[in-house]
Design a protein around this motif. Structure first.
Motif, PDB file in Angstrom:
ATOM      1  N   MET A  59      10.864  10.184  -1.163  1.00 43.37           N
ATOM      2  CA  MET A  59      10.220  11.376  -0.601  1.00 43.37           C
ATOM      3  C   MET A  59      11.232  12.337   0.017  1.00 43.37           C
ATOM      4  N   LYS A  60      12.510  11.975   0.005  1.00 42.50           N
ATOM      5  CA  LYS A  60      13.588  12.809   0.536  1.00 42.50           C
ATOM      6  C   LYS A  60      13.331  13.230   1.988  1.00 42.50           C
ATOM      7  N   SER A  61      13.114  12.228   2.832  1.00 39.89           N
ATOM      8  CA  SER A  61      12.925  12.498   4.255  1.00 39.89           C
ATOM      9  C   SER A  61      14.002  11.747   5.029  1.00 39.89           C
ATOM     10  N   ASN A  62      14.287  12.187   6.227  1.00 39.51           N
ATOM     11  CA  ASN A  62      15.302  11.556   7.058  1.00 39.51           C
ATOM     12  C   ASN A  62      14.649  10.842   8.222  1.00 39.51           C
ATOM     13  N   MET A  63      14.712   9.522   8.211  1.00 45.84           N
ATOM     14  CA  MET A  63      14.175   8.708   9.293  1.00 45.84           C
ATOM     15  C   MET A  63      15.154   7.588   9.577  1.00 45.84           C
ATOM     16  N   GLY A  64      14.960   6.926  10.674  1.00 51.33           N
ATOM     17  CA  GLY A  64      15.840   5.823  11.032  1.00 51.33           C
ATOM     18  C   GLY A  64      15.313   4.486  10.538  1.00 51.33           C
ATOM     19  N   LEU A  65      16.042   3.436  10.855  1.00 52.31           N
ATOM     20  CA  LEU A  65      15.699   2.097  10.417  1.00 52.31           C
ATOM     21  C   LEU A  65      14.348   1.650  10.966  1.00 52.31           C
ATOM     22  N   LEU A  66      14.097   1.886  12.239  1.00 51.08           N
ATOM     23  CA  LEU A  66      12.834   1.474  12.847  1.00 51.08           C
ATOM     24  C   LEU A  66      11.648   2.188  12.199  1.00 51.08           C
ATOM     25  N   ALA A  67      11.790   3.474  11.936  1.00 47.34           N
ATOM     26  CA  ALA A  67      10.720   4.230  11.278  1.00 47.34           C
ATOM     27  C   ALA A  67      10.491   3.698   9.869  1.00 47.34           C
ATOM     28  N   ASN A  68      11.562   3.337   9.157  1.00 50.25           N
ATOM     29  CA  ASN A  68      11.414   2.769   7.822  1.00 50.25           C
ATOM     30  C   ASN A  68      10.632   1.463   7.850  1.00 50.25           C
ATOM     31  N   ILE A  69      10.978   0.599   8.792  1.00 55.76           N
ATOM     32  CA  ILE A  69      10.289  -0.683   8.907  1.00 55.76           C
ATOM     33  C   ILE A  69       8.820  -0.467   9.231  1.00 55.76           C
ATOM     34  N   LEU A  70       8.553   0.406  10.210  1.00 55.97           N
ATOM     35  CA  LEU A  70       7.163   0.669  10.601  1.00 55.97           C
ATOM     36  C   LEU A  70       6.361   1.294   9.460  1.00 55.97           C
ATOM     37  N   LEU A  71       6.963   2.273   8.776  1.00 53.39           N
ATOM     38  CA  LEU A  71       6.269   2.896   7.644  1.00 53.39           C
ATOM     39  C   LEU A  71       5.975   1.892   6.544  1.00 53.39           C
ATOM     40  N   GLY A  72       6.918   1.026   6.253  1.00 53.38           N
ATOM     41  CA  GLY A  72       6.710   0.027   5.216  1.00 53.38           C
ATOM     42  C   GLY A  72       5.614  -0.962   5.571  1.00 53.38           C
ATOM     43  N   ILE A  73       5.630  -1.458   6.814  1.00 54.00           N
ATOM     44  CA  ILE A  73       4.632  -2.436   7.237  1.00 54.00           C
ATOM     45  C   ILE A  73       3.259  -1.791   7.357  1.00 54.00           C
ATOM     46  N   VAL A  74       3.184  -0.659   8.054  1.00 53.27           N
ATOM     47  CA  VAL A  74       1.894   0.020   8.221  1.00 53.27           C
ATOM     48  C   VAL A  74       1.375   0.520   6.871  1.00 53.27           C
ATOM     49  N   GLY A  75       2.270   1.014   6.035  1.00 55.22           N
ATOM     50  CA  GLY A  75       1.870   1.457   4.702  1.00 55.22           C
ATOM     51  C   GLY A  75       1.307   0.326   3.875  1.00 55.22           C
ATOM     52  N   ALA A  76       1.939  -0.849   3.954  1.00 52.24           N
ATOM     53  CA  ALA A  76       1.436  -2.009   3.215  1.00 52.24           C
ATOM     54  C   ALA A  76       0.071  -2.442   3.724  1.00 52.24           C
ATOM     55  N   ILE A  77      -0.085  -2.467   5.046  1.00 54.31           N
ATOM     56  CA  ILE A  77      -1.381  -2.844   5.622  1.00 54.31           C
ATOM     57  C   ILE A  77      -2.458  -1.846   5.222  1.00 54.31           C
ATOM     58  N   LEU A  78      -2.153  -0.563   5.360  1.00 59.79           N
ATOM     59  CA  LEU A  78      -3.116   0.491   5.027  1.00 59.79           C
ATOM     60  C   LEU A  78      -3.491   0.468   3.556  1.00 59.79           C
ATOM     61  N   PHE A  79      -2.486   0.427   2.687  1.00 67.13           N
ATOM     62  CA  PHE A  79      -2.752   0.473   1.252  1.00 67.13           C
ATOM     63  C   PHE A  79      -3.425  -0.803   0.775  1.00 67.13           C
ATOM     64  N   ASN A  80      -3.059  -1.951   1.356  1.00 67.26           N
ATOM     65  CA  ASN A  80      -3.710  -3.211   1.019  1.00 67.26           C
ATOM     66  C   ASN A  80      -5.177  -3.172   1.428  1.00 67.26           C
ATOM     67  N   PHE A  81      -5.460  -2.589   2.594  1.00 65.81           N
ATOM     68  CA  PHE A  81      -6.837  -2.458   3.052  1.00 65.81           C
ATOM     69  C   PHE A  81      -7.634  -1.549   2.126  1.00 65.81           C
ATOM     70  N   ILE A  82      -7.049  -0.408   1.774  1.00 65.85           N
ATOM     71  CA  ILE A  82      -7.739   0.542   0.899  1.00 65.85           C
ATOM     72  C   ILE A  82      -8.002  -0.083  -0.466  1.00 65.85           C
ATOM     73  N   PHE A  83      -6.973  -0.681  -1.065  1.00 66.21           N
ATOM     74  CA  PHE A  83      -7.148  -1.299  -2.377  1.00 66.21           C
ATOM     75  C   PHE A  83      -8.092  -2.490  -2.313  1.00 66.21           C
ATOM     76  N   GLY A  84      -8.005  -3.274  -1.242  1.00 69.67           N
ATOM     77  CA  GLY A  84      -8.868  -4.440  -1.106  1.00 69.67           C
ATOM     78  C   GLY A  84     -10.322  -4.049  -0.923  1.00 69.67           C
ATOM     79  N   THR A  85     -10.563  -3.012  -0.123  1.00 65.33           N
ATOM     80  CA  THR A  85     -11.929  -2.583   0.154  1.00 65.33           C
ATOM     81  C   THR A  85     -12.539  -1.849  -1.037  1.00 65.33           C
ATOM     82  N   LEU A  86     -11.793  -0.930  -1.626  1.00 67.21           N
ATOM     83  CA  LEU A  86     -12.344  -0.101  -2.692  1.00 67.21           C
ATOM     84  C   LEU A  86     -12.339  -0.777  -4.061  1.00 67.21           C
ATOM     85  N   LEU A  87     -11.259  -1.483  -4.369  1.00 69.75           N
ATOM     86  CA  LEU A  87     -11.103  -2.020  -5.720  1.00 69.75           C
ATOM     87  C   LEU A  87     -11.105  -3.540  -5.791  1.00 69.75           C
TER      88      LEU A  87
END
Length: 82
Positions: free
Chosen positions: A21-49
Motif C-alpha cells: 500500500m506504500k505507506s510508512n509505519m513502524g514495526l508496532l503498527a505493522n504488527i497491530l495492523l497484521g493481527i487486527v486485520g487477520a482478526i477482522l478479515f477472519n471474522f468477516i469471511f467466517g460470518t459471511l462466507l
C-alpha cells in the motif's frame, strides 16, 4: 494460534501490507495492523462466507488473511484522514 506466532505472522502481514500500500509505519503498527486485520478479515469471511483460516502455529492462511485485512485497514485509515 499462539501469541508469539500471532505477533510474528501479524508483523510479516503488516509489513507486506505496508509495502504493497506504500505507506510508512513502524514495526508496532505493522504488527497491530497484521493481527487486527487477520482478526477482522477472519471474522468477516467466517460470518459471511463460512470460510476460516485454520491451521498450525504458522499458517500461510493466516498470513494471507492478515495481509488482506491490513490492506483494508490501511485503506480505511486513508479514507478517514481525507
Amino acid at each position: 494460534m499462539g501469541w508469539l506466532a500471532a505477533i510474528i505472522v501479524g508483523g510479516i502481514a503488516g509489513w507486506l501490507a505496508e509495502q504493497f500500500m506504500k505507506s510508512n509505519m513502524g514495526l508496532l503498527a505493522n504488527i497491530l495492523l497484521g493481527i487486527v486485520g487477520a482478526i477482522l478479515f477472519n471474522f468477516i469471511f467466517g460470518t459471511l462466507l463460512g470460510l476460516y483460516a485454520a491451521g498450525a502455529s504458522f499458517s500461510f492462511g493466516y498470513l494471507i488473511v492478515g495481509f488482506i485485512g491490513a490492506c483494508i485497514l490501511i485503506w480505511l485509515a486513508r479514507m478517514v484522514r481525507r
